[in-house]
Scaffold this active site. Structure first.
Site, PDB file in Angstrom:
ATOM      1  N   SER A   1       0.841  -1.197   0.000  1.00  0.00           N
ATOM      2  CA  SER A   1       0.000   0.000   0.000  1.00  0.00           C
ATOM      3  C   SER A   1       0.879   1.251   0.000  1.00  0.00           C
ATOM      4  O   SER A   1       2.057   1.200   0.362  1.00  0.00           O
ATOM      5  CB  SER A   1      -0.897   0.011   1.241  1.00  0.00           C
TER       6      SER A   1
HETATM    7  C1  LIG Z   1      -3.288  -3.867  -0.791  1.00  0.00           C
HETATM    8  S1  LIG Z   1      -2.723  -5.505  -0.629  1.00  0.00           S
HETATM    9  C2  LIG Z   1      -2.046  -5.618   1.003  1.00  0.00           C
HETATM   10  C3  LIG Z   1      -1.172  -4.506   1.348  1.00  0.00           C
HETATM   11  C4  LIG Z   1      -0.313  -4.695   2.545  1.00  0.00           C
HETATM   12  N1  LIG Z   1      -1.047  -4.992   3.754  1.00  0.00           N
HETATM   13  C5  LIG Z   1       0.443  -3.414   2.744  1.00  0.00           C
HETATM   14  O1  LIG Z   1      -0.046  -2.564   3.525  1.00  0.00           O
HETATM   15  O2  LIG Z   1       1.452  -3.201   2.107  1.00  0.00           O
HETATM   16  C6  LIG Z   1      -4.243  -6.389  -0.399  1.00  0.00           C
HETATM   17  C7  LIG Z   1      -4.070  -7.869  -0.201  1.00  0.00           C
HETATM   18  O3  LIG Z   1      -5.310  -8.422   0.196  1.00  0.00           O
HETATM   19  C8  LIG Z   1      -5.335  -9.764  -0.229  1.00  0.00           C
HETATM   20  N2  LIG Z   1      -6.737 -10.242  -0.166  1.00  0.00           N
HETATM   21  C9  LIG Z   1      -7.746  -9.961  -1.016  1.00  0.00           C
HETATM   22  N3  LIG Z   1      -8.876 -10.590  -0.616  1.00  0.00           N
HETATM   23  C10 LIG Z   1      -8.577 -11.271   0.518  1.00  0.00           C
HETATM   24  C11 LIG Z   1      -9.306 -12.110   1.408  1.00  0.00           C
HETATM   25  N4  LIG Z   1     -10.587 -12.377   1.203  1.00  0.00           N
HETATM   26  N5  LIG Z   1      -8.675 -12.651   2.463  1.00  0.00           N
HETATM   27  C12 LIG Z   1      -7.350 -12.390   2.680  1.00  0.00           C
HETATM   28  N6  LIG Z   1      -6.606 -11.597   1.871  1.00  0.00           N
HETATM   29  C13 LIG Z   1      -7.195 -11.044   0.812  1.00  0.00           C
HETATM   30  C14 LIG Z   1      -4.721  -9.722  -1.615  1.00  0.00           C
HETATM   31  O4  LIG Z   1      -4.188 -10.981  -1.982  1.00  0.00           O
HETATM   32  C15 LIG Z   1      -3.647  -8.643  -1.434  1.00  0.00           C
HETATM   33  O5  LIG Z   1      -2.377  -9.214  -1.205  1.00  0.00           O
END
Ligand SMILES: C[S@@+](CC[C@H](N)C(=O)[O-])C[C@H]1O[C@@H](n2cnc3c(N)ncnc32)[C@H](O)[C@@H]1O
Length: 196
Positions: free
Chosen positions: A76
Site C-alpha cells: 500500500s
Molecule cells: C493492498 S494488498 C495488502 C497490502 C499490505 N497490507 C500493505 O499494507 O502493504 C491487499 C491484499 O489483500 C489480499 N486479499 C484480497 N482478498 C482477501 C481475502 N478475502 N482474504 C485475505 N486476503 C485477501 C490480496 O491478496 C492482497 O495481497
C-alpha cells in the site's frame, strides 16, 4: 546525504528518511512511534523487483498481477499506511492482526507492538504470504506469524485468547466480520465501502 561516487544515486537510508519527511510534512505521520517505525523499516527489502526510488516513493508498489495486468496485490502507499497506523494507535505489547499481507506493513506494525507484542498477517494468496515469509526474516522480523487464508473466515487458532488489540484491514471490504476477534476496547481500522 550519501551518494554513490560514480552514479550519484542516493542510498536506501537517505530515500527512507526523505519519505518520512514528506509524510511528516503532509501530516500523515503524527506520532513519534509511527515516525520511528517508518525511519526503521527498509521498504525496499519488501519490493526487490523495483528500483530504490520506486520502493521509497509515496505510492503503491504492485507485486502481483493477473494475466490482463490487473493488480491483485501491492504494498500500500506509505501515506495510507501511516494514516491507518496512526488511527490504530498500536502500543508496545499489543497483539495485532493485519488482513492483506505485503510484509512491509507487518514490519511497521512489529516495530510499534515491540517484542512483547505479536503480529499476525493473513492473505488469501499463497504467493503473497510466500513473499512475506521470505522477506520478513530477511529484514530482521522473524516473530511475525504469516497465515494463508480467506479473511472472511479466520482459521481456528489465529485469534489469541481474549482477542486482538488491533486489527488493520488492508483489503477493500463492505463488511466487518472481525469485530468479535477484538478485545473489548480494541481498534479496527478498515477502508470500508458503504453502499458501493
Ligand atoms: C493492498 S494488498 C495488502 C497490502 C499490505 N497490507 C500493505 O499494507 O502493504 C491487499 C491484499 O489483500 C489480499 N486479499 C484480497 N482478498 C482477501 C481475502 N478475502 N482474504 C485475505 N486476503 C485477501 C490480496 O491478496 C492482497 O495481497
Amino acid at each position: 546525504m550519501t551518494t554513490s561516487p560514480t552514479s550519484g544515486i542516493r542510498d536506501a537510508g537517505d530515500l527512507r528518511h526523505q519519505l518520512v519527511e514528506q509524510l511528516l510534512a503532509h501530516n500523515h505521520i503524527r506520532s513519534a512511534a509511527v515516525e520511528r517505525a517508518f525511519r526503521t523499516v527498509s521498504r525496499h527489502l519488501f519490493a526487490p523487483e523495483v528500483p530504490l526510488a520506486a520502493a521509497y516513493a509515496d505510492d503503491i508498489v504492485a507485486t502481483r498481477h493477473l494475466g490482463d495486468g490487473t493488480i491483485t496485490s501491492s504494498l500500500s502507499a506509505p501515506w495510507l499506511q501511516a494514516g491507518m497506523l496512526e488511527a490504530a494507535r498500536i502500543q508496545p505489547g499489543h497483539r495485532v492482526l493485519e488482513i492483506g499481507s505485503g510484509g512491509y506493513n507487518a514490519a511497521l506494525i512489529a516495530e510499534l507492538a515491540g517484542p512483547p507484542g505479536h503480529v499476525t498477517t493473513l492473505d488469501i494468496d499463497p504467493a503473497v504470504t510466500g513473499r512475506a515469509i521470505r522477506f520478513l526474516p530477511e529484514a530482521g522480523y522473524d516473530n511475525v506469524s504469516v497465515v494463508t487464508a480467506d479473511a472472511e473466515h479466520l482459521p481456528p487458532g489465529v485469534v489469541p485468547a481474549g482477542g486482538f488489540d488491533a486489527i488493520v484491514v488492508t483489503v477493500d471490504t463492505w463488511d466487518l466480520p472481525w469485530i468479535d476477534a477484538l478485545v473489548d476496547g480494541g481498534r479496527l481500522v478498515a477502508p470500508l465501502r458503504l453502499h458501493g
